[in-house]
Each structure stands twice: as structure tokens, then as C-alpha cells.
Design a protein around this motif. Structure first.
Motif, PDB file in Angstrom:
ATOM      1  N   VAL A 152       0.831  -1.198   0.000  1.00 42.08           N
ATOM      2  CA  VAL A 152       0.000   0.000   0.000  1.00 42.08           C
ATOM      3  C   VAL A 152       0.868   1.252   0.000  1.00 42.08           C
ATOM      4  O   VAL A 152       0.611   2.196  -0.735  1.00 42.08           O
ATOM      5  CB  VAL A 152      -0.978  -0.020   1.201  1.00 42.08           C
TER       6      VAL A 152
ATOM      7  N   GLY B 133      -1.613   1.776  -3.098  1.00 40.52           N
ATOM      8  CA  GLY B 133      -2.918   1.141  -2.969  1.00 40.52           C
ATOM      9  C   GLY B 133      -2.818  -0.358  -3.081  1.00 40.52           C
ATOM     10  O   GLY B 133      -1.723  -0.927  -3.089  1.00 40.52           O
TER      11      GLY B 133
ATOM     12  N   LYS C  80     -11.261   1.369  -2.599  1.00 43.17           N
ATOM     13  CA  LYS C  80     -10.739   2.512  -3.356  1.00 43.17           C
ATOM     14  C   LYS C  80     -10.349   2.120  -4.776  1.00 43.17           C
ATOM     15  O   LYS C  80     -10.547   2.869  -5.720  1.00 43.17           O
ATOM     16  CB  LYS C  80      -9.523   3.110  -2.654  1.00 43.17           C
ATOM     17  N   SER C  81      -9.768   0.931  -4.931  1.00 42.38           N
ATOM     18  CA  SER C  81      -9.255   0.512  -6.239  1.00 42.38           C
ATOM     19  C   SER C  81     -10.229  -0.372  -7.021  1.00 42.38           C
ATOM     20  O   SER C  81      -9.911  -0.811  -8.119  1.00 42.38           O
ATOM     21  CB  SER C  81      -7.941  -0.248  -6.056  1.00 42.38           C
TER      22      SER C  81
ATOM     23  N   HIS D 214      -8.789  -0.442   1.268  1.00 39.97           N
ATOM     24  CA  HIS D 214      -7.880  -0.255   0.125  1.00 39.97           C
ATOM     25  C   HIS D 214      -8.484  -0.852  -1.148  1.00 39.97           C
ATOM     26  O   HIS D 214      -8.366  -0.266  -2.234  1.00 39.97           O
ATOM     27  CB  HIS D 214      -6.522  -0.903   0.404  1.00 39.97           C
TER      28      HIS D 214
END
Length: 183
Positions: free
Chosen positions: A14, A19, A71-72, A68
């Protein structure tokens, strides 16, 4: 709790890459031993450690990774085992951990769909993977043994296609359950 710091395995990726796109959960403590047939009982600490490695650590890491992955719009691949669906004598503890792993991650898969999350999840029912000259850890029927390169290619393909399940070697689990039941 497994007693692990679930943030630790995630932090380097990360931080350095900014990320997390994929999470592949593949930890396994091989748990062999007969519960009643073998003459001496399996140690409670052995059972607890096996559940900690095979189940609890995967749950903890996946939950820590979820922000995480959100978000991706990432993907989780859970390497479970065909033994979670079709148990084998002498492998009851391992089969139990894999059955519990399947239960947790299939439920999480449903929650993600209900939430309309962009995170996707594949549960892989993997058989024994033949690795060159290595002898199998236990004797399994031929339909549960596959090639490591083919398996790896299938897992990588599932990271792109994002199916809900992945089975290797390819088999129909209902047919496998019937074969198990008939002995």
C-alpha cells in the motif's frame, strides 16, 4: 483472533504502490491426523493453530484490506480447498478449516453484492497441486490432483475475469460429493 498484526502484510504494498488492487489469500497449515482411529487424540493447541492460520488470519487480513480494495475496485482470491467441500478421512481438521473459510467468504461475497461494492471475490476450491518430484502430503483421488503451472494460470485468469468460484483441477463438486459418498 489469530494473534497476527493484519496490517503488517498489507503496509509495504500500500505504501510503495499507493494502494491495493488484488489480495490473494493462500495461507495453509496442513493438518493431518485421525481424530478417533489413530490411537492418540489430536492436541487442542494443534487444532487451534490450524484454525488460526487457515481461517482467522485470512479473515483478519481481508477485513483490513477492504478499505484499500474499495478505493481501487479490487479483487480478493481465496485459495480454499476441495477438502472444504469433499472431506477425507484423516484430514478432518484441515477439511473443517476450509469448510469454515468457504462459509465466511461466500457470506462476505453476498454482503459485497448486497452493498453493491465494487470489490469482487473468488473462492477457489483447489485440489492437491503436483509440484515436480514432490510427493503428495496425502493420497487423494486423481480428480483432485493437478499441475502447479495450470493452477497458477487459472488463478491469474480469475483475477482478470473475477468469477465467484474457481475450481482446479476442473471438476464438478456435486459429482465429487457423490463419488465421495459412494466411496
Amino acid at each position: 483472533s489469530s494473534g497476527i498484526n493484519a496490517e503488517w502484510p498489507l503496509r509495504p504494498g500500500v505504501e510503495s504502490l499507493g494502494g491495493l488492487d488484488f489480495l490473494i489469500l493462500n495461507q495453509e497449515e496442513i493438518a493431518r491426523g485421525y481424530l478417533v482411529k489413530g490411537g492418540r487424540p489430536i492436541d487442542h493447541n494443534f487444532v487451534q493453530r490450524t484454525f488460526s492460520v487457515n481461517l482467522l488470519s485470512s479473515i483478519e487480513i481481508s477485513l483490513k484490506a477492504m478499505p484499500h480494495l474499495e478505493k481501487s475496485k479490487g479483487h480478493i482470491f481465496v485459495a480454499s480447498s476441495a477438502l472444504g467441500e469433499v472431506p477425507k478421512s484423516g484430514l478432518s481438521v484441515l477439511s473443517a478449516t476450509k469448510h469454515a473459510l468457504n462459509g465466511f467468504f461466500y457470506s462476505l461475497q453476498q454482503e459485497l453484492k448486497e452493498k453493491k461494492s465494487a470489490v469482487t471475490l473468488t473462492v477457489g476450491a483447489l485440489g492437491e497441486i503436483a509440484a515436480g518430484d514432490r510427493m503428495p502430503l496425502f493420497t487423494l483421488p486423481d480428480w483432485m490432483v493437478g499441475d502447479k503451472e495450470e493452477c497458477a494460470a487459472g488463478i491469474l485468469h480469475s483475477l482478470v475475469t473475477r468469477p465467484t468460484t474457481f475450481t482446479y483441477p476442473s471438476l464438478h463438486l456435486n459429482a465429487a460429493r457423490l463419488a465421495w459418498f459412494l466411496g
